[in-house]
Motif scaffolding. Structure first.
Motif, PDB file in Angstrom:
ATOM      1  N   ASN A  98      24.835  54.683  19.009  1.00 44.12           N
ATOM      2  CA  ASN A  98      25.783  55.527  19.734  1.00 44.12           C
ATOM      3  C   ASN A  98      26.115  56.818  18.996  1.00 44.12           C
ATOM      4  O   ASN A  98      27.083  57.505  19.343  1.00 44.12           O
ATOM      5  N   ASN A  99      25.312  57.150  17.998  1.00 42.83           N
ATOM      6  CA  ASN A  99      25.427  58.432  17.289  1.00 42.83           C
ATOM      7  C   ASN A  99      26.824  58.679  16.703  1.00 42.83           C
ATOM      8  O   ASN A  99      27.363  59.791  16.774  1.00 42.83           O
ATOM      9  N   VAL A 100      27.404  57.628  16.149  1.00 37.48           N
ATOM     10  CA  VAL A 100      28.684  57.771  15.453  1.00 37.48           C
ATOM     11  C   VAL A 100      28.491  58.712  14.262  1.00 37.48           C
ATOM     12  O   VAL A 100      27.488  58.621  13.549  1.00 37.48           O
ATOM     13  N   LYS A 101      29.436  59.625  14.063  1.00 33.30           N
ATOM     14  CA  LYS A 101      29.309  60.615  12.991  1.00 33.30           C
ATOM     15  C   LYS A 101      29.316  59.972  11.612  1.00 33.30           C
ATOM     16  O   LYS A 101      28.589  60.372  10.705  1.00 33.30           O
ATOM     17  N   LYS A 102      30.189  58.960  11.433  1.00 27.87           N
ATOM     18  CA  LYS A 102      30.286  58.330  10.119  1.00 27.87           C
ATOM     19  C   LYS A 102      31.015  57.007  10.237  1.00 27.87           C
ATOM     20  O   LYS A 102      31.950  56.877  11.034  1.00 27.87           O
ATOM     21  N   ILE A 103      30.608  56.040   9.430  1.00 26.39           N
ATOM     22  CA  ILE A 103      31.299  54.763   9.346  1.00 26.39           C
ATOM     23  C   ILE A 103      31.848  54.611   7.928  1.00 26.39           C
ATOM     24  O   ILE A 103      31.137  54.828   6.941  1.00 26.39           O
ATOM     25  N   ILE A 104      33.137  54.268   7.852  1.00 22.05           N
ATOM     26  CA  ILE A 104      33.804  54.042   6.570  1.00 22.05           C
ATOM     27  C   ILE A 104      34.007  52.538   6.423  1.00 22.05           C
ATOM     28  O   ILE A 104      34.764  51.931   7.174  1.00 22.05           O
ATOM     29  N   PHE A 105      33.311  51.963   5.469  1.00 24.32           N
ATOM     30  CA  PHE A 105      33.277  50.507   5.290  1.00 24.32           C
ATOM     31  C   PHE A 105      34.234  50.089   4.184  1.00 24.32           C
ATOM     32  O   PHE A 105      34.173  50.595   3.059  1.00 24.32           O
ATOM     33  N   SER A 106      35.129  49.168   4.490  1.00 24.00           N
ATOM     34  CA  SER A 106      36.042  48.618   3.491  1.00 24.00           C
ATOM     35  C   SER A 106      35.332  47.529   2.708  1.00 24.00           C
ATOM     36  O   SER A 106      35.205  46.394   3.162  1.00 24.00           O
ATOM     37  N   SER A 107      34.871  47.892   1.524  1.00 19.75           N
ATOM     38  CA  SER A 107      34.233  46.939   0.638  1.00 19.75           C
ATOM     39  C   SER A 107      35.252  46.450  -0.383  1.00 19.75           C
ATOM     40  O   SER A 107      36.459  46.555  -0.160  1.00 19.75           O
ATOM     41  N   SER A 108      34.795  45.936  -1.489  1.00 19.66           N
ATOM     42  CA  SER A 108      35.705  45.286  -2.429  1.00 19.66           C
ATOM     43  C   SER A 108      35.180  45.348  -3.856  1.00 19.66           C
ATOM     44  O   SER A 108      33.961  45.303  -4.086  1.00 19.66           O
ATOM     45  N   SER A 109      36.100  45.414  -4.804  1.00 18.29           N
ATOM     46  CA  SER A 109      35.726  45.365  -6.217  1.00 18.29           C
ATOM     47  C   SER A 109      35.133  44.015  -6.593  1.00 18.29           C
ATOM     48  O   SER A 109      34.517  43.879  -7.658  1.00 18.29           O
ATOM     49  N   SER A 110      35.293  43.018  -5.718  1.00 20.83           N
ATOM     50  CA  SER A 110      34.759  41.687  -6.020  1.00 20.83           C
ATOM     51  C   SER A 110      33.235  41.699  -6.132  1.00 20.83           C
ATOM     52  O   SER A 110      32.655  40.780  -6.708  1.00 20.83           O
ATOM     53  N   VAL A 111      32.579  42.730  -5.608  1.00 27.54           N
ATOM     54  CA  VAL A 111      31.114  42.786  -5.710  1.00 27.54           C
ATOM     55  C   VAL A 111      30.664  42.897  -7.166  1.00 27.54           C
ATOM     56  O   VAL A 111      29.531  42.544  -7.496  1.00 27.54           O
ATOM     57  N   TYR A 112      31.552  43.370  -8.055  1.00 29.71           N
ATOM     58  CA  TYR A 112      31.189  43.518  -9.468  1.00 29.71           C
ATOM     59  C   TYR A 112      31.147  42.188 -10.202  1.00 29.71           C
ATOM     60  O   TYR A 112      30.529  42.078 -11.262  1.00 29.71           O
ATOM     61  N   GLY A 113      31.843  41.184  -9.665  1.00 31.42           N
ATOM     62  CA  GLY A 113      31.879  39.891 -10.333  1.00 31.42           C
ATOM     63  C   GLY A 113      32.481  39.993 -11.725  1.00 31.42           C
ATOM     64  O   GLY A 113      33.447  40.715 -11.943  1.00 31.42           O
ATOM     65  N   ASP A 114      31.887  39.279 -12.677  1.00 24.23           N
ATOM     66  CA  ASP A 114      32.392  39.282 -14.056  1.00 24.23           C
ATOM     67  C   ASP A 114      31.678  40.307 -14.930  1.00 24.23           C
ATOM     68  O   ASP A 114      31.523  40.109 -16.137  1.00 24.23           O
ATOM     69  N   ASN A 115      31.244  41.386 -14.327  1.00 26.71           N
ATOM     70  CA  ASN A 115      30.607  42.455 -15.091  1.00 26.71           C
ATOM     71  C   ASN A 115      31.567  42.954 -16.174  1.00 26.71           C
ATOM     72  O   ASN A 115      32.720  43.281 -15.898  1.00 26.71           O
ATOM     73  N   THR A 116      31.096  43.003 -17.414  1.00 27.28           N
ATOM     74  CA  THR A 116      31.957  43.382 -18.533  1.00 27.28           C
ATOM     75  C   THR A 116      31.801  44.851 -18.925  1.00 27.28           C
ATOM     76  O   THR A 116      32.409  45.296 -19.906  1.00 27.28           O
ATOM     77  N   ASN A 117      31.016  45.600 -18.175  1.00 27.69           N
ATOM     78  CA  ASN A 117      30.834  47.024 -18.475  1.00 27.69           C
ATOM     79  C   ASN A 117      32.005  47.840 -17.920  1.00 27.69           C
ATOM     80  O   ASN A 117      31.857  48.653 -17.018  1.00 27.69           O
ATOM     81  N   ILE A 118      33.161  47.602 -18.485  1.00 27.25           N
ATOM     82  CA  ILE A 118      34.400  48.209 -17.992  1.00 27.25           C
ATOM     83  C   ILE A 118      34.640  49.542 -18.694  1.00 27.25           C
ATOM     84  O   ILE A 118      34.429  49.643 -19.903  1.00 27.25           O
ATOM     85  N   PRO A 119      35.098  50.604 -17.986  1.00 23.50           N
ATOM     86  CA  PRO A 119      35.446  50.609 -16.561  1.00 23.50           C
ATOM     87  C   PRO A 119      34.210  50.552 -15.673  1.00 23.50           C
ATOM     88  O   PRO A 119      33.155  51.092 -16.016  1.00 23.50           O
ATOM     89  N   LEU A 120      34.355  49.893 -14.531  1.00 23.62           N
ATOM     90  CA  LEU A 120      33.235  49.610 -13.658  1.00 23.62           C
ATOM     91  C   LEU A 120      32.820  50.838 -12.852  1.00 23.62           C
ATOM     92  O   LEU A 120      33.634  51.453 -12.173  1.00 23.62           O
ATOM     93  N   LYS A 121      31.535  51.161 -12.938  1.00 24.85           N
ATOM     94  CA  LYS A 121      30.978  52.290 -12.196  1.00 24.85           C
ATOM     95  C   LYS A 121      30.242  51.795 -10.963  1.00 24.85           C
ATOM     96  O   LYS A 121      29.679  50.691 -10.949  1.00 24.85           O
ATOM     97  N   GLU A 122      30.206  52.616  -9.943  1.00 22.85           N
ATOM     98  CA  GLU A 122      29.553  52.249  -8.686  1.00 22.85           C
ATOM     99  C   GLU A 122      28.055  51.975  -8.864  1.00 22.85           C
ATOM    100  O   GLU A 122      27.446  51.284  -8.053  1.00 22.85           O
ATOM    101  N   SER A 123      27.474  52.495  -9.930  1.00 19.06           N
ATOM    102  CA  SER A 123      26.047  52.306 -10.190  1.00 19.06           C
ATOM    103  C   SER A 123      25.713  50.926 -10.761  1.00 19.06           C
ATOM    104  O   SER A 123      24.535  50.558 -10.859  1.00 19.06           O
ATOM    105  N   GLU A 124      26.731  50.160 -11.136  1.00 16.97           N
ATOM    106  CA  GLU A 124      26.492  48.821 -11.681  1.00 16.97           C
ATOM    107  C   GLU A 124      25.874  47.909 -10.631  1.00 16.97           C
ATOM    108  O   GLU A 124      26.191  47.995  -9.446  1.00 16.97           O
ATOM    109  N   TYR A 125      25.009  47.006 -11.086  1.00 18.10           N
ATOM    110  CA  TYR A 125      24.361  46.069 -10.176  1.00 18.10           C
ATOM    111  C   TYR A 125      25.385  45.029  -9.706  1.00 18.10           C
ATOM    112  O   TYR A 125      26.133  44.487 -10.522  1.00 18.10           O
ATOM    113  N   PRO A 126      25.457  44.749  -8.405  1.00 22.88           N
ATOM    114  CA  PRO A 126      26.420  43.754  -7.908  1.00 22.88           C
ATOM    115  C   PRO A 126      26.173  42.372  -8.506  1.00 22.88           C
ATOM    116  O   PRO A 126      25.026  41.928  -8.617  1.00 22.88           O
TER     117      PRO A 126
END
Length: 310
Positions: free
Chosen positions: A110-138
Motif C-alpha cells: 500500500n506504499n506506506v511512506k514509513k513504518i516505525i517499529f517498536s523493538s526492544s533492548s531485550s534483543v541484546y540479551g546478556d551482551n557485555t559490550n556495554i554501552p550497547l551499540k545497534e551494530s551488536e549481534y542480537p
C-alpha cells in the motif's frame, strides 16, 4: 507532523496511546487494537473527530483496506512480556512475528511512506559490550526478544528488496504516568510505587545490583515522531544512556514517598538480563536527545500520577 493519515497498532496501550494523543489534533489517526492489554481510557479523547478505532487483532484484520492512503505506521501491537513469551512461545510467535510480517507486507503493498517499529533492548540479551551499540549481534534469551529481532530483520529486508522505509526503535526501560503495573515496560517502577503506596513490601529479583537504562514516556513519543519525519532507515536505541541499579531506583522512590519499608529479595527470573545500558549516539540521526537531568522529576511526576489513582 501535520495533515497525515497515521495507523497506530496497539494504540490503546501505554506507549501507543501517548503517540495517538500527541498526533491526533493535527492528523487523521487510525488505531487497531484487540484490547488484550490496551484500554480505551488510556486515550485523552476517545470521541475525537480525527480518531478511528478498529477493535481487531492484526492477524484477523483486512490490512489492505485499513492501510489505504496511510502515510505512516507506528507498530506497537505485541505480546510485550518476556515471562509470558517463555510460558507460551506459540502465542508470542503468532502475535509478534506472524502479525508483524503480515503488517510489513501490507505496508509494502500500500506504499506506506514509513513504518516505525517498536523493538526492544531485550534483543541484546546478556551482551557485555556495554554501552550497547545497534551494530551488536542480537543475542535474544526469550521468544519475545527473538520476535523483536525477527521484526527488525524483516524490515531491513523489505527496505533492501522493496524500498519500504523503516526505523526500528529499540526501547530500553520505558516508564511514566498511565503505565500498567502489570506491563513489562520497566514494570519495576510502577510495581515499586504501587507496593509502597499500599504499604506492602516491594519485590526485587536478584541482588538489586542489576542495572537498567530508564527512558521517560514523553521522550519515547518524541523519538517515534522524529523517527517518522527523518530520512534515516535502520535501528536506533531509544534510551537515556545512563545506568541505574535497581537498588538505587528503589532508594529514590522510597525516599520520595517517605517510606521506610525494606524490599523483599527473590531469586533472579529466567530470561532477565543482568545489565543494560545503551549507546545513544545514533539518536542524532533522528535529531533527538534526552535531557539527563530530568530523571528524578520524571519519577516524581509518575509517582504523583499513581497517587491520584490509588
Amino acid at each position: 507532523m501535520n495533515d497525515k493519515k497515521i495507523l497506530i497498532t496497539g494504540g490503546l496501550g501505554f506507549i501507543g496511546s501517548y503517540i495517538a494523543d500527541e498526533l491526533i489534533d493535527e492528523n487523521e489517526v487510525l488505531i487497531i487494537d484487540n484490547k488484550s492489554t490496551g484500554k480505551v481510557e488510556n486515550l485523552q479523547n476517545i470521541n475525537h473527530e480525527n480518531l478511528t478505532l478498529i477493535e481487531k487483532d492484526l492477524n484477523d484484520a483486512d490490512l489492505d483496506d485499513i492501510l489505504t492512503d496511510v502515510d505512516y505506521v507506528f507498530h506497537l501491537a505485541a505480546m510485550a512480556s518476556v515471562p509470558l513469551s517463555i510460558e507460551n512461545p506459540s502465542e508470542c510467535i503468532e502475535n509478534n512475528m506472524d502479525a508483524t510480517i503480515k503488517l510489513i507486507n501490507a505496508c509494502k503493498n500500500n506504499n506506506v511512506k514509513k513504518i516505525i517499529f517498536s523493538s526492544s533492548s531485550s534483543v541484546y540479551g546478556d551482551n557485555t559490550n556495554i554501552p550497547l551499540k545497534e551494530s551488536e549481534y542480537p543475542l535474544p534469551k526469550s521468544p519475545y526478544a527473538a520476535s523483536k529481532a525477527s521484526g527488525e530483520l524483516f524490515l531491513k529486508t523489505y527496505y533492501e528488496a522493496y524500498g519500504l522505509n523503516y526505523i526500528s526503535l529499540r526501547y530500553f526501560n520505558v516508564f511514566g504516568p498511565k503505565q500498567d503495573k502489570n506491563s513489562q515496560y520497566a514494570a519495576v517502577i510502577p510495581n515499586f510505587i504501587t507496593a509502597l503506596l499500599e504499604g506492602e513490601q516491594p519485590i526485587i529479583y536478584g541482588d538489586g545490583e542489576q542495572t537498567r537504562d530508564f527512558i521517560y514516556i514523553r521522550d519515547v513519543v518524541n523519538a517515534n515522531i522524529k523517527a517518522a519525519e527523518s530520512d534515516y532507515n535502520g535501528i536506533i536505541n531509544v534510551a537515556s544512556g545512563k545506568k541505574t541499579t535497581i537498588n538505587e531506583l528503589y532508594k529514590i522512590i522510597s525516599e520520595t514517598l517517605g517510606s521506610d519499608i525494606e524490599p523483599k529479595y527473590l531469586p533472579e527470573r529466567k530470561g532477565d538480563i543482568k545489565h543494560s545500558l545503551a549507546d545513544v549516539n545514533n539518536m542524532k540521526k533522528i535529531d533527538y536527545k534526552v535531557n539527563l537531568n530530568d530523571f528524578e522529576n520524571q519519577l516524581k511526576e509518575t509517582i504523583n500520577w499513581f497517587k491520584t489513582k490509588l
